[in-house]
Motif scaffolding. Sequence first.
Motif, PDB file in Angstrom:
ATOM      1  N   MET A   1      -0.096  17.954  10.238  1.00 33.37           N
ATOM      2  CA  MET A   1       0.932  17.032  10.673  1.00 33.37           C
ATOM      3  C   MET A   1       1.344  16.162   9.479  1.00 33.37           C
ATOM      4  O   MET A   1       0.507  15.603   8.786  1.00 33.37           O
ATOM      5  N   THR A   2       2.625  16.065   9.244  1.00 26.67           N
ATOM      6  CA  THR A   2       3.123  15.281   8.116  1.00 26.67           C
ATOM      7  C   THR A   2       3.594  13.907   8.588  1.00 26.67           C
ATOM      8  O   THR A   2       3.968  13.723   9.742  1.00 26.67           O
ATOM      9  N   ILE A   3       3.577  12.984   7.662  1.00 28.18           N
ATOM     10  CA  ILE A   3       4.026  11.622   7.956  1.00 28.18           C
ATOM     11  C   ILE A   3       5.435  11.456   7.411  1.00 28.18           C
ATOM     12  O   ILE A   3       5.695  11.718   6.231  1.00 28.18           O
ATOM     13  N   ASP A   7      10.502   6.998   9.015  1.00 27.79           N
ATOM     14  CA  ASP A   7      10.249   6.533  10.380  1.00 27.79           C
ATOM     15  C   ASP A   7       9.120   5.509  10.407  1.00 27.79           C
ATOM     16  O   ASP A   7       9.159   4.553  11.179  1.00 27.79           O
ATOM     17  N   ALA A   8       8.120   5.712   9.579  1.00 29.03           N
ATOM     18  CA  ALA A   8       6.956   4.822   9.581  1.00 29.03           C
ATOM     19  C   ALA A   8       7.303   3.426   9.068  1.00 29.03           C
ATOM     20  O   ALA A   8       6.815   2.426   9.590  1.00 29.03           O
ATOM     21  N   LEU A   9       8.146   3.345   8.053  1.00 28.64           N
ATOM     22  CA  LEU A   9       8.477   2.048   7.462  1.00 28.64           C
ATOM     23  C   LEU A   9       9.631   1.360   8.164  1.00 28.64           C
ATOM     24  O   LEU A   9       9.838   0.161   7.971  1.00 28.64           O
ATOM     25  N   GLY A  10      10.396   2.094   8.926  1.00 31.40           N
ATOM     26  CA  GLY A  10      11.497   1.494   9.666  1.00 31.40           C
ATOM     27  C   GLY A  10      12.590   0.975   8.750  1.00 31.40           C
ATOM     28  O   GLY A  10      12.862   1.531   7.689  1.00 31.40           O
ATOM     29  N   VAL A  11      13.163  -0.114   9.151  1.00 31.28           N
ATOM     30  CA  VAL A  11      14.317  -0.681   8.459  1.00 31.28           C
ATOM     31  C   VAL A  11      13.916  -1.417   7.172  1.00 31.28           C
ATOM     32  O   VAL A  11      14.766  -1.701   6.335  1.00 31.28           O
ATOM     33  N   HIS A  12      12.647  -1.678   6.984  1.00 29.32           N
ATOM     34  CA  HIS A  12      12.227  -2.510   5.854  1.00 29.32           C
ATOM     35  C   HIS A  12      12.480  -1.873   4.494  1.00 29.32           C
ATOM     36  O   HIS A  12      12.767  -2.579   3.528  1.00 29.32           O
ATOM     37  N   ALA A  13      12.406  -0.570   4.396  1.00 28.07           N
ATOM     38  CA  ALA A  13      12.707   0.085   3.116  1.00 28.07           C
ATOM     39  C   ALA A  13      14.176  -0.113   2.745  1.00 28.07           C
ATOM     40  O   ALA A  13      14.500  -0.423   1.587  1.00 28.07           O
ATOM     41  N   LEU A 110       1.787   0.221   5.803  1.00 25.01           N
ATOM     42  CA  LEU A 110       1.054   1.192   4.989  1.00 25.01           C
ATOM     43  C   LEU A 110      -0.457   1.055   5.167  1.00 25.01           C
ATOM     44  O   LEU A 110      -1.170   2.055   5.202  1.00 25.01           O
ATOM     45  N   ARG A 111      -0.932  -0.157   5.292  1.00 26.08           N
ATOM     46  CA  ARG A 111      -2.366  -0.358   5.565  1.00 26.08           C
ATOM     47  C   ARG A 111      -2.742   0.225   6.917  1.00 26.08           C
ATOM     48  O   ARG A 111      -3.812   0.825   7.070  1.00 26.08           O
ATOM     49  N   GLY A 112      -1.868   0.055   7.907  1.00 22.35           N
ATOM     50  CA  GLY A 112      -2.118   0.637   9.221  1.00 22.35           C
ATOM     51  C   GLY A 112      -2.157   2.152   9.173  1.00 22.35           C
ATOM     52  O   GLY A 112      -3.000   2.784   9.795  1.00 22.35           O
ATOM     53  N   LEU A 113      -1.242   2.744   8.412  1.00 23.35           N
ATOM     54  CA  LEU A 113      -1.244   4.198   8.237  1.00 23.35           C
ATOM     55  C   LEU A 113      -2.514   4.666   7.542  1.00 23.35           C
ATOM     56  O   LEU A 113      -3.104   5.688   7.913  1.00 23.35           O
ATOM     57  N   ALA A 114      -2.939   3.932   6.529  1.00 16.64           N
ATOM     58  CA  ALA A 114      -4.156   4.292   5.807  1.00 16.64           C
ATOM     59  C   ALA A 114      -5.372   4.235   6.730  1.00 16.64           C
ATOM     60  O   ALA A 114      -6.234   5.128   6.687  1.00 16.64           O
ATOM     61  N   LYS A 115      -5.422   3.237   7.575  1.00 16.10           N
ATOM     62  CA  LYS A 115      -6.529   3.134   8.531  1.00 16.10           C
ATOM     63  C   LYS A 115      -6.500   4.285   9.531  1.00 16.10           C
ATOM     64  O   LYS A 115      -7.536   4.831   9.901  1.00 16.10           O
ATOM     65  N   ALA A 116      -5.292   4.657   9.982  1.00 23.21           N
ATOM     66  CA  ALA A 116      -5.176   5.771  10.924  1.00 23.21           C
ATOM     67  C   ALA A 116      -5.601   7.081  10.281  1.00 23.21           C
ATOM     68  O   ALA A 116      -6.263   7.913  10.911  1.00 23.21           O
ATOM     69  N   ILE A 117      -5.247   7.255   9.016  1.00 26.55           N
ATOM     70  CA  ILE A 117      -5.630   8.476   8.294  1.00 26.55           C
ATOM     71  C   ILE A 117      -7.141   8.529   8.107  1.00 26.55           C
ATOM     72  O   ILE A 117      -7.773   9.572   8.246  1.00 26.55           O
ATOM     73  N   ASP A 118      -7.734   7.357   7.787  1.00 25.02           N
ATOM     74  CA  ASP A 118      -9.187   7.280   7.604  1.00 25.02           C
ATOM     75  C   ASP A 118      -9.943   7.379   8.925  1.00 25.02           C
ATOM     76  O   ASP A 118     -11.152   7.593   8.930  1.00 25.02           O
ATOM     77  N   GLY A 119      -9.259   7.218  10.028  1.00 27.32           N
ATOM     78  CA  GLY A 119      -9.908   7.292  11.341  1.00 27.32           C
ATOM     79  C   GLY A 119     -10.536   5.992  11.772  1.00 27.32           C
ATOM     80  O   GLY A 119     -11.412   5.974  12.632  1.00 27.32           O
ATOM     81  N   ARG A 120     -10.071   4.882  11.232  1.00 32.75           N
ATOM     82  CA  ARG A 120     -10.610   3.572  11.621  1.00 32.75           C
ATOM     83  C   ARG A 120      -9.819   2.980  12.748  1.00 32.75           C
ATOM     84  O   ARG A 120      -8.742   3.090  13.027  1.00 32.75           O
TER      85      ARG A 120
END
Length: 120
Positions: A1-3, A7-13, A110-120
Amino acid sequence: MTINFKDALGVHADALHVRAERTKVLAANIANESTPGYTARDVDFGAMLQERAADDADGFTATFDADTLYRVPFHPSADGNTVEIGVEQAAFSQNASDFQTSLTFINMKLRGLAKAIDGR
């Protein structure tokens, strides 16, 4: 599954890009404070952000120079320069603060994505 980071960053980028371009316009105003006949410019952040989001969906990029607006001075000068340093500094400071806010939101996502990838 790709990220999909769009979509993940929304309007902020997009907001960061528009804020960076607005910083250039405001910096040019400040730099030309004593240039006779210089007309202060600014951009409509909301309109530019909507245009950028629509352009991203279409695959095109907006030309920023075409979307700059001219600022009407509160106290016009005799030499035709419409830059009012207090107004420009306040706009620049607010823009910098808003830039930092968007950057903070991106960092949190991005921190939330990193935590999700790490499984935390």
